[in-house]
Motif scaffolding. Structure first.
Motif, PDB file in Angstrom:
ATOM      1  N   GLY A  52     -10.774  40.575 -12.004  1.00 15.29           N
ATOM      2  CA  GLY A  52      -9.596  40.849 -13.300  1.00 15.29           C
ATOM      3  C   GLY A  52      -8.759  41.987 -11.829  1.00 15.29           C
ATOM      4  O   GLY A  52      -8.485  42.051 -10.929  1.00 15.29           O
ATOM      5  N   PRO A  53      -8.353  42.776 -13.043  1.00 17.50           N
ATOM      6  CA  PRO A  53      -8.973  43.280 -13.736  1.00 17.50           C
ATOM      7  C   PRO A  53      -8.355  42.499 -15.297  1.00 17.50           C
ATOM      8  O   PRO A  53      -7.712  42.351 -15.305  1.00 17.50           O
ATOM      9  CB  PRO A  53      -9.463  44.424 -14.091  1.00 17.50           C
ATOM     10  CG  PRO A  53      -7.683  45.356 -13.668  1.00 17.50           C
ATOM     11  CD  PRO A  53      -7.411  44.575 -12.321  1.00 17.50           C
ATOM     12  N   PRO A  65     -14.610  44.312 -21.285  1.00 18.88           N
ATOM     13  CA  PRO A  65     -13.619  43.631 -19.767  1.00 18.88           C
ATOM     14  C   PRO A  65     -14.825  41.805 -19.764  1.00 18.88           C
ATOM     15  O   PRO A  65     -15.869  42.048 -20.285  1.00 18.88           O
ATOM     16  CB  PRO A  65     -15.237  44.749 -19.071  1.00 18.88           C
ATOM     17  CG  PRO A  65     -15.435  46.223 -19.533  1.00 18.88           C
ATOM     18  CD  PRO A  65     -15.261  45.466 -21.524  1.00 18.88           C
TER      19      PRO A  65
END
Length: 250
Positions: A52-53, A65
């Motif tokens: 990621g992010p 997330p």
């Protein structure tokens, strides 16, 4: 009042109408290209790099997330508790980059992953699993004959309507088959039952098409399951993740 006759006469004698040519957009006008959810950057970039992010962004700025690194890695200790409970043929719904179908294939278990992201399906196949670009709401191979179906990594949220998704899966899993669902994390309210509109975002505001999603805690899931004909059979937590096993009664 205008009669039908006079209206017809007016139409008869009116000069032919020539459509105006289409107007070009004004100079300097920017029209952003829309991208389908899960099928373009930044999700594709995250899968390619394996990190990621990456987030689901709500319209009010709230971010959830997404654990790209875990999705692209080997199954962890929590995943192993799920794999140990899989019986017979296994359908992984929203398989992502395919860590679970690849692990099942390595164990000689007949399994298939489905995902609407071509990049995810390609990743799953390269990892050694079998996978198709397909929505769970499309016709599926072995429809009604799967022994076990999986909704991991929050995929109970697919479509933004857990009741509709659970109802759909009664026609996918065979009688006496099972459905293993990962609910909201162990530290989240078990009564959580949220419907949201979100976009995939890399934290820099990269555009993505908005779509419906849901977040469901364990107790809320069990209510929905019972309402759609599923029987809860087991609950457990592992590595901070929470799972519920459901059975389709014979």
């Amino acid at each position: 009042m205008t009669t039908a006759k006079t209206t017809a006469q007016a139409h008869t004698h009116a000069p032919a109408h020539t459509p105006a040519p289409p107007r070009s957009p004004a100079v300097g006008t920017f029209r952003p290209r829309r991208t389908a959810p899960w099928q373009a950057d930044p999700y594709t970039d995250a899968l390619r790099t394996g990190r990621g992010p990456l987030f689901l962004r709500r319209s009010d700025g709230w971010l959830l997330p997404l654990e790209v690194e875990r999705w692209c890695a080997e199954p962890d200790s929590a995943d192993l508790t799920v794999l140990e409970r899989c019986r017979g043929t296994v359908l992984d719904i929203g398989c992502g980059p395919g860590r679970l179908v690849a692990a099942l294939a390595s164990r000689g278990r007949p399994s298939l992953g489905i995902d609407i992201s071509p990049a995810a399906v390609s990743h799953a196949v390269r990892a050694g699993g079998s996978a198709l670009v397909r929505s769970v709401f499309d016709p599926l191979p072995r429809e009604g004959g799967w022994h076990t179906a999986l909704l991991m990594d929050g995929n109970i949220g697919i479509g933004g309507d857990p009741l509709a998704l659970l109802s759909r899966l009664t026609g996918v899993v065979r009688t006496a088959g099972s459905l293993i669902v990962e609910t909201a994390s162990a530290g989240t309210d078990a009564e959580l039952d949220e419907r949201v509109r979100v976009r995939v975002d890399n934290g820099n505001g990269a555009p993505g098409e908005a779509f419906s999603w849901a977040r469901v805690g364990a107790r809320a899931l069990i209510r929905h399951a019972r309402a759609t004909g599923w029987t809860p059979s087991e609950q457990w937590t592992a590595a901070g993740r929470r799972f519920v096993a459901l059975e389709r009664p014979g």
